[in-house]
Write a protein that holds these residues in place. Structure first.
Motif, PDB file in Angstrom:
ATOM      1  N   ASP A  19       0.833  -1.216   0.000  1.00  0.00           N
ATOM      2  CA  ASP A  19       0.000   0.000   0.000  1.00  0.00           C
ATOM      3  C   ASP A  19       0.861   1.256   0.000  1.00  0.00           C
ATOM      4  OD1 ASP A  19      -2.157  -1.668   0.156  1.00  0.00           O
ATOM      5  OD2 ASP A  19      -2.763  -1.102   2.176  1.00  0.00           O
ATOM      6  N   TRP A  20       2.104   1.127   0.431  1.00  0.00           N
ATOM      7  CA  TRP A  20       2.958   2.298   0.628  1.00  0.00           C
ATOM      8  C   TRP A  20       4.203   2.234  -0.257  1.00  0.00           C
ATOM      9  CZ3 TRP A  20       3.211   2.698   6.729  1.00  0.00           C
ATOM     10  CH2 TRP A  20       1.973   3.196   7.192  1.00  0.00           C
ATOM     11  N   ILE A  21       4.555   3.385  -0.806  1.00  0.00           N
ATOM     12  CA  ILE A  21       5.811   3.544  -1.546  1.00  0.00           C
ATOM     13  C   ILE A  21       6.448   4.863  -1.107  1.00  0.00           C
ATOM     14  CG2 ILE A  21       5.175   2.157  -3.557  1.00  0.00           C
ATOM     15  CD1 ILE A  21       5.039   5.930  -3.866  1.00  0.00           C
ATOM     16  N   ALA A  22       7.705   5.043  -1.507  1.00  0.00           N
ATOM     17  CA  ALA A  22       8.396   6.312  -1.240  1.00  0.00           C
ATOM     18  C   ALA A  22       9.357   6.582  -2.383  1.00  0.00           C
ATOM     19  CB  ALA A  22       9.145   6.260   0.089  1.00  0.00           C
ATOM     20  N   ARG A  23       9.441   7.834  -2.785  1.00  0.00           N
ATOM     21  CA  ARG A  23      10.377   8.224  -3.844  1.00  0.00           C
ATOM     22  C   ARG A  23      11.810   8.062  -3.348  1.00  0.00           C
ATOM     23  NH1 ARG A  23       7.947  11.421  -7.926  1.00  0.00           N
ATOM     24  NH2 ARG A  23       5.796  12.074  -7.413  1.00  0.00           N
ATOM     25  N   PRO A  37       8.771  10.906   1.911  1.00  0.00           N
ATOM     26  CA  PRO A  37       7.642  10.524   2.777  1.00  0.00           C
ATOM     27  C   PRO A  37       6.784   9.424   2.147  1.00  0.00           C
ATOM     28  CG  PRO A  37       7.240  12.656   1.756  1.00  0.00           C
ATOM     29  CD  PRO A  37       8.655  12.291   1.431  1.00  0.00           C
ATOM     30  N   VAL A  38       6.077   8.720   2.994  1.00  0.00           N
ATOM     31  CA  VAL A  38       5.186   7.648   2.549  1.00  0.00           C
ATOM     32  C   VAL A  38       4.132   8.202   1.603  1.00  0.00           C
ATOM     33  CG1 VAL A  38       3.436   5.983   3.295  1.00  0.00           C
ATOM     34  CG2 VAL A  38       5.528   6.275   4.639  1.00  0.00           C
ATOM     35  N   ASN A  39       4.014   7.599   0.423  1.00  0.00           N
ATOM     36  CA  ASN A  39       2.996   7.996  -0.573  1.00  0.00           C
ATOM     37  C   ASN A  39       2.960   9.506  -0.802  1.00  0.00           C
ATOM     38  OD1 ASN A  39       2.338   5.317  -0.776  1.00  0.00           O
ATOM     39  ND2 ASN A  39       0.290   5.494   0.105  1.00  0.00           N
ATOM     40  N   ASP A  40       4.129  10.126  -0.764  1.00  0.00           N
ATOM     41  CA  ASP A  40       4.223  11.590  -0.924  1.00  0.00           C
ATOM     42  C   ASP A  40       3.333  12.320   0.078  1.00  0.00           C
ATOM     43  OD1 ASP A  40       6.035  11.345  -2.999  1.00  0.00           O
ATOM     44  OD2 ASP A  40       4.464  11.281  -4.536  1.00  0.00           O
ATOM     45  N   ALA A  76      11.737  -2.316  -5.656  1.00  0.00           N
ATOM     46  CA  ALA A  76      11.578  -0.989  -6.239  1.00  0.00           C
ATOM     47  C   ALA A  76      10.931  -1.065  -7.614  1.00  0.00           C
ATOM     48  CB  ALA A  76      12.936  -0.300  -6.336  1.00  0.00           C
ATOM     49  N   LEU A  77      10.518   0.093  -8.084  1.00  0.00           N
ATOM     50  CA  LEU A  77       9.972   0.285  -9.426  1.00  0.00           C
ATOM     51  C   LEU A  77      10.662   1.499 -10.044  1.00  0.00           C
ATOM     52  CD1 LEU A  77       6.207  -0.215  -8.554  1.00  0.00           C
ATOM     53  CD2 LEU A  77       7.480  -1.673 -10.140  1.00  0.00           C
ATOM     54  N   ARG A  78      11.018   1.380 -11.333  1.00  0.00           N
ATOM     55  CA  ARG A  78      11.670   2.494 -12.011  1.00  0.00           C
ATOM     56  C   ARG A  78      10.814   2.933 -13.190  1.00  0.00           C
ATOM     57  NH1 ARG A  78      16.661   4.367 -11.627  1.00  0.00           N
ATOM     58  NH2 ARG A  78      17.490   2.451 -10.673  1.00  0.00           N
ATOM     59  N   ALA A  84      12.541   6.683  -9.499  1.00  0.00           N
ATOM     60  CA  ALA A  84      12.282   5.381  -8.888  1.00  0.00           C
ATOM     61  C   ALA A  84      11.575   5.546  -7.552  1.00  0.00           C
ATOM     62  CB  ALA A  84      13.579   4.606  -8.697  1.00  0.00           C
ATOM     63  N   VAL A  85      10.860   4.503  -7.183  1.00  0.00           N
ATOM     64  CA  VAL A  85      10.242   4.419  -5.861  1.00  0.00           C
ATOM     65  C   VAL A  85      10.588   3.065  -5.258  1.00  0.00           C
ATOM     66  CG1 VAL A  85       8.311   5.918  -6.505  1.00  0.00           C
ATOM     67  CG2 VAL A  85       8.058   3.431  -6.704  1.00  0.00           C
ATOM     68  N   VAL A  86      10.659   3.018  -3.937  1.00  0.00           N
ATOM     69  CA  VAL A  86      10.813   1.738  -3.245  1.00  0.00           C
ATOM     70  C   VAL A  86       9.514   1.437  -2.517  1.00  0.00           C
ATOM     71  CG1 VAL A  86      13.303   1.921  -2.966  1.00  0.00           C
ATOM     72  CG2 VAL A  86      11.807   2.811  -1.186  1.00  0.00           C
ATOM     73  N   GLU A  87       9.263   0.155  -2.304  1.00  0.00           N
ATOM     74  CA  GLU A  87       8.047  -0.263  -1.597  1.00  0.00           C
ATOM     75  C   GLU A  87       8.339  -0.396  -0.114  1.00  0.00           C
ATOM     76  OE1 GLU A  87       5.322  -2.839  -3.336  1.00  0.00           O
ATOM     77  OE2 GLU A  87       6.348  -2.960  -5.276  1.00  0.00           O
ATOM     78  N   LEU A  88       7.348  -0.062   0.716  1.00  0.00           N
ATOM     79  CA  LEU A  88       7.524  -0.005   2.157  1.00  0.00           C
ATOM     80  C   LEU A  88       6.619  -1.013   2.857  1.00  0.00           C
ATOM     81  CD1 LEU A  88       7.423   3.892   2.576  1.00  0.00           C
ATOM     82  CD2 LEU A  88       9.407   2.445   2.059  1.00  0.00           C
ATOM     83  N   ASP A  89       7.085  -1.501   4.015  1.00  0.00           N
ATOM     84  CA  ASP A  89       6.276  -2.428   4.806  1.00  0.00           C
ATOM     85  C   ASP A  89       5.317  -1.655   5.715  1.00  0.00           C
ATOM     86  OD1 ASP A  89       7.736  -1.512   6.981  1.00  0.00           O
ATOM     87  OD2 ASP A  89       9.019  -3.287   7.100  1.00  0.00           O
ATOM     88  N   ASP A  90       4.642  -2.377   6.612  1.00  0.00           N
ATOM     89  CA  ASP A  90       3.635  -1.746   7.465  1.00  0.00           C
ATOM     90  C   ASP A  90       4.227  -0.752   8.456  1.00  0.00           C
ATOM     91  OD1 ASP A  90       1.622  -3.217   6.257  1.00  0.00           O
ATOM     92  OD2 ASP A  90       1.782  -4.869   7.680  1.00  0.00           O
ATOM     93  N   CYS A  91       5.538  -0.796   8.646  1.00  0.00           N
ATOM     94  CA  CYS A  91       6.196   0.152   9.550  1.00  0.00           C
ATOM     95  C   CYS A  91       6.831   1.308   8.786  1.00  0.00           C
ATOM     96  CB  CYS A  91       7.266  -0.569  10.375  1.00  0.00           C
ATOM     97  SG  CYS A  91       6.610  -1.850  11.465  1.00  0.00           S
TER      98      CYS A  91
END
Length: 458
Positions: A19-23, A37-40, A76-78, A84-91
């Motif tokens: 559900d969460w990504i970050a640049r 920041p999480v999801n901008d 990550a996704l490019r 690019a963005v990386v994917e984040l866990d629940d924390c």
């Protein structure tokens, strides 16, 4: 004249699993890249639904970033412009992945509708972190008919250990100090494969191990059995199915109120010793004949028609009366001395579900149907209850398979459902309802239901 609707374009294959990504932000010379920041800043949005991931083409990859001051290779996704963005866990921490793990995710996403589930794929998944496996399986379960074997990549040995420990504790086979907890928390990791399984199991095992006082057992036991009754057994490995079936059997032996649901759960898990469900289809003709005033066939009895269900220790009579009421009377043969835990939990309520049957089939709809809660009285060697509700005009199924829950634990049931149940239990007096409900927690929805019942009942 007919209008043709063009097919909606399929979304790009590579989108966030979390559900969460970050640049990924530019790093100072000699420093690791950091993340934004999480999801901008929009933490409530599911990143997978963000417009940029539905309209742009992204490439699945992995990137080295900083995580808690350490180097971390993150999923990550490019984008085509190089961002690019990386994917984040629940924390909010980057989800760790190996280079080969990112390649595996890329392959699975390119075959999203029919992902591979061969032994080599499972072995590669098991070698990756649990967070990565959870988010992958979570999306697959929501969006596809994923091969059941893919869910075997979760650490089911934790569930096996907890189930065996709870079984041994119920058998009182442990001596001396309380047993050590099984290795590894269950948490939410197993919800892609089965809901209402790991959570109740963990609380049940811990409560038994620590000899937890107060009311709690009936809720966890019933929730676990309900989870097992709804789970797809194919998503669980053989060892897990056997361990959980063993625990279900012991729960049924410990409390006859749970016996039928426990046997059903064990039979679904193992495929042996099948148990006849406490369910019955009543078609519209059955209801019509009952309400027409036609006497029962071959008998000089008043109008109405009845069906009988029995699976020891449970027996039930379903009657549609001449005024189109469905009456359900149920009895459970009880222990001579009911379990102490049940007395601690308070009065039990049996869920009764009416489900419409799909037209031109004998298959009940996949929805929840209409649920009522039948209060079970404790009598001489038996639990018993009675409800009367309007009989549907169409063909419907009556389902009595689910395990009963203590009234105090119906705290997440909508007040409207509880109010309908107060009316349905027509043999229960207002003073009896007050005696049972007034002592419940102030936030319990039964208070709202009882207030509405009193207001309308006069």
């Amino acid at each position: 004249m007919t209008t043709e609707h063009p097919e909606r374009a399929a979304p790009p294959p590579h989108r966030p699993l979390s559900d969460w990504i970050a640049r990924v932000l530019p790093a100072a010379p000699g420093r690791l890249p950091v993340i934004g920041p999480v999801n901008d800043g929009d933490e409530r949005t599911d990143a997978r639904t963000m417009p940029r991931f539905r309209t742009e083409q992204w490439t699945r990859t992995s990137l080295i970033v900083e995580r808690a001051g350490e180097r971390c290779r993150a999923l990550a996704l490019r984008a085509s412009d190089g961002s690019a963005v990386v994917e984040l866990d629940d924390c909010g921490a980057p989800i760790a992945v190996s280079e080969t793990g990112a390649e595996l995710i890329d392959r699975l996403e390119n075959h999203w509708a029919e992902p591979p589930a061969d032994p080599r794929t499972l072995d590669r998944l098991r070698s990756e972190g649990l967070a990565l496996r959870y988010f992958l399986l979570h999306r697959l379960a929501r969006e596809t008919h994923a091969p059941p074997a893919l869910f075997h990549s979760l650490p089911w040995e934790r569930v096996d250990a907890a189930a065996r420990s709870a079984t041994a504790l119920l058998h009182a086979q442990t001596d001396g100090p309380p047993a050590s907890p099984p290795d590894g928390e269950l948490r939410h990791w197993f919800t892609p494969a089965a809901s209402s399984l790991a959570g109740p199991l963990q609380v049940l095992e811990a409560g038994l191990r620590t000899e937890r006082a107060g009311p709690w057992f009936g809720r966890e036991a019933a929730n676990l059995l309900s989870g097992l009754l709804s789970a797809d057994p194919r998503r669980l490995p053989d060892a897990t199915r056997n361990a959980l079936a063993g625990l279900a059997g012991v729960l049924g032996e410990a409390d006859r109120a749970l016996h039928h649901a426990a046997r059903q759960a064990a039979a679904r898990l193992t495929g042996i010793h099948p148990v006849t469900p406490m369910r019955r289809l009543l078609d519209s003709d059955f209801v019509l004949r009952a309400s027409s005033g036609e006497p029962r066939s071959g008998r000089d009895e008043p109008s109405g028609r009845s069906e009988f269900l029995e699976q020891w220790p449970v027996a039930a009579v379903l009657t549609v009366t001449g005024n189109r009421l469905l009456e359900i009377e149920m009895e459970i043969e009880d222990h001579p001395d009911p379990p102490t835990r049940r007395r601690t939990d308070g009065p039990l309520c049996q869920p009764v579900t009416l489900r419409p049957v799909m037209e031109d089939t004998d298959t009940p709809s996949a929805g929840q149907g209409t649920r009522y809660w039948m209060l079970l009285h404790t009598g001489a060697g038996a639990l018993g209850g009675f409800i009367a509700v309007p009989a549907p005009d169409h063909t419907f199924e009556v389902d009595l398979d689910a395990p009963p829950l203590p009234l105090r634990f119906l705290d997440r049931v909508p007040p409207s459902q509880l109010e309908a149940s107060l009316y349905a239990n027509e043999h229960i007096t207002l003073s009896e309802w007050h005696r049972m409900i007034d002592g419940l927690a102030p936030w319990h929805p039964a208070h709202t239901a009882l207030a509405a019942y009193v207001s309308r009942h006069g």
